[in-house]
Design an enzyme around this catalytic site. Structure first.
Site, PDB file in Angstrom:
ATOM      1  CE  LYS A 100      -0.316  -0.648   4.911  1.00 32.20           C
ATOM      2  NZ  LYS A 100       0.277  -1.990   4.900  1.00 32.20           N
ATOM      3  CE  LYS A 200      -4.389  -1.446   4.347  1.00 29.17           C
ATOM      4  NZ  LYS A 200      -4.664  -2.186   5.608  1.00 29.17           N
ATOM      5  N   GLY A 297      -3.584 -10.761   6.765  1.00 29.55           N
ATOM      6  CA  GLY A 297      -3.323 -12.174   7.000  1.00 29.55           C
ATOM      7  C   GLY A 297      -2.667 -12.794   5.788  1.00 29.55           C
TER       8      GLY A 297
END
Lengths: 409, 409
Positions: A100, A200, A297
């Site tokens: 990001k 983001k 994750g």
């Protein structure tokens, strides 16, 4: 057969290797060719792992190998990722990234280089982990003008807020626990101060507006000031406290912000708990849609990276156009942003008149011992600041302030 | 410039015309050319509307016009839609449709014809209205094997169930109100008996499994037997009652079913209320994701149709491959499907032993006056049926039975 290289064998990198192995057959069907990892770039050794014979330390080996069509960049951080990705695109290799920081800072430049070189720069995994959001924005919501995107974009802070609420624990205790569980970093600022969510929402806002939103222009607040008293007021208001990254069009202008917000329990994001992320999008014809899933994750993020690798393999030699020009999107100054806020102070009945003399009619929130809370009417951030300063000058100390999502019923 | 034709000027058709007009400029940017409606096919006249000069009654005019690249089929029903769409594809015109009956029945054939003719058959709007779900399944979740799709796929029944719960009204009263509001048809069977949800889950299951799931093979139950007593039990169990269309892989087999289900209030679908739809997808690496939005309605559905039109315009002459072979997917027989269920009967304490003699240890649900409820362990649908028959033979009448979603925490 398509040959790829993976840059970085950390959490996401090892996930990419695992996903490509676990679903080898179904991926070959969808990519219409098998996908093989030829190199993994990492400075460490990983003896006994499936990649031990694929490891290289010299990026030039990958760059100069014409067999490598696609590079999965999962190192994180701006450098050396930026240099590596740029070189890859210039060499005619597509790149799929989960990074990001890289996308928020250099997205439009890298997209332009990809276009010139008839390859692709894909970054589904950079926002929302595995949740499909970048591709739906670019490919599915094309009939709409995007009016708003609001997202729970950081799993760590959502885990902390959920646990603070459910177990009535304070921020520091829960942060410590999140660190012990590996959900939060030893230096947790990127998460808890909202910097991660900021990058983001900058990416999402750039795609929504079609021009570049600089993350440094976005007013960003974290969750460190949220306490149990706030959760008690939220419960009294039947609302949830979430860290929200959002961007909105207001007439012909637009703004973006990251801050804790109070959401009504009918808002689709209000039930997005624990480490899950949710991204709410409002289009001018589709109305409200929401995308939900694991925002981080190993395997969920790797799933999104590999989906981009598959797309890159299928589009070999053909650029998928993404509307994100490098023209800077000028956002509204923070002071101009519309706001409705909840504020609280230590319980002193004699201050009620003072608050109303400054804010006019407000909605008083009862039920939390030792504190008084109120919800302002709609105003601008600038007006809100001025009024808070005035309250301070008149001797009222506001303990905390949380903005309200007021648009959605 | 791309010329298109719209088949049917009903709710969705007029929405398509409106969306293409409202967002003309932004659509032209995304399609990289302007999109103009050349014809609207309808047997009625619409004087004074924007389409009055575009109306034709003879489909051959559209079919023979080589300027028309894309057809938006929004008539609904299998015929004449099937004949029209097939002819269009054979003539080298792409089709975007919102027609779930058509897609469920003839999807693989029409996809194959589209492929042979280097055009596209796109059907994002056939499931979930405006919610992006078809494209994410085909394009985003490609790194995953889809293990489960569970969806609230019918807005009418979700509206009815939400209102029954919140206002403690019975089914017939709420159905009447939904009919008055225009949310339910005068002949509501397609919605309330689950037939609409059945076609939609057949489409999703076909895409998830890659081969054709015949909607006629799917065991389908509606919501007509749900009463206030069930909602009282659901509240006692902290669960929500939803009409769920689902398909799941079980080892190397798979099943699909439509029925009311009890969902834990932590399930992402449990908070999808009113006319909204939600589609929960579980992949073997991405984990759980959910897509939420307006599942029907003029503009949301039109948004999805127009997004497909844009995709068809951008992919002129190039087929977007969709994995949905006409090979029939053999589903598990209903009797083999795993199930865990809630059942209730008129309160007679002496029947507790009888229930346990048949079902073994069960979980008793207390708190609803005049009724007793229990939750079975996991078994197959066949075993459940046998045990219910046995209870009946021994004199216990089960008033209602609702399956439980038991996989997701």
């Amino acid at each position: 057969m398509a040959k790829i290289a993976v840059l970085g064998y950390g959490t996401v990198g090892s996930g990419v290797v695992e996903v490509l192995s676990t679903n080898k057959d179904s991926i070959a069907v969808k990519a219409e060719t098998s996908i093989d990892i030829k190199y993994v770039l990492d400075l460490k050794e990983f003896p006994g792992t499936p990649v031990e014979n694929l490891l290289v330390k010299d990026y030039d080996i990958i760059l100069e190998d014409e067999e490598v069509d696609v590079i999965a960049e999962v190192m994180g951080g701006v450098e050396p990722a930026y240099t590596f990705v740029k070189k890859a695109l210039l060499k005619g290799k597509s790149v799929a990234t989960s990074n990001k920081e890289l996308v928020a800072k250099h997205g439009p430049e890298l997209l332009a280089i990809a276009k010139e070189n008839h390859v692709n720069f894909l970054f589904e995994a950079s926002v929302g982990g595995g949740i499909p959001i970048i591709r739906p924005l670019n490919k599915s919501l094309t009939a709409d003008e995007i009016m708003e995107i609001s997202g729970i974009l950081n799993g760590t802070t959502n885990f902390i807020l959920t646990k603070m609420k459910n177990e009535r624990l304070d921020f520091d205790t829960v942060l410590k626990e999140a660190q012990d569980l590996g959900y939060a970093e030893l230096h947790p600022e990127a998460d808890v101060e909202g910097y991660d969510a900021c990058r983001k929402i900058a990416i999402l806002a750039s795609l929504a507006f079609g021009s570049h939103v600089d993350f440094e222009d976005i007013h960003t607040e974290g969750i460190t000031k949220i306490s149990q008293v706030d959760f008690q007021f939220a419960e009294a208001m039947k609302m949830e406290i979430k860290l929200i990254g959002r961007c909105e069009k207001v007439d012909d202008k637009a703004f973006a912000m990251v801050s804790p917000m109070l959401l009504s329990d009918t808002h689709p994001l209000s039930h997005v708990d624990d480490v899950f992320n949710g991204i709410f999008v409002q289009g001018n014809v589709i109305g409200d849609v929401m995308f939900y899933g694991a925002g981080a994750g190993k395997l969920p993020t790797a799933s999104a990276v590999v989906a981009d690798v598959i797309d890159a393999v299928k589009h070999k030699g053909k650029n998928i156009i993404v509307k994100w020009s490098s023209d800077p999107k000028v956002l509204m100054a923070t002071e101009e942003i519309p706001v409705k806020a909840f504020a609280r102070f230590a319980d002193t009945d004699e201050k009620i008149e003072l608050v109303e003399s400054v804010f006019g009619s407000v909605e008083w929130i009862e039920g939390v011992e030792g504190h008084k809370g109120f919800v302002t009417g709609e105003m601008t951030e600038g007006e809100l600041s001025t009024k808070l300063v005035e309250l301070g000058q008149k001797g009222l100390v506001i303990e905390n302030l949380i903005r309200l999502e007021s648009k959605v019923a």
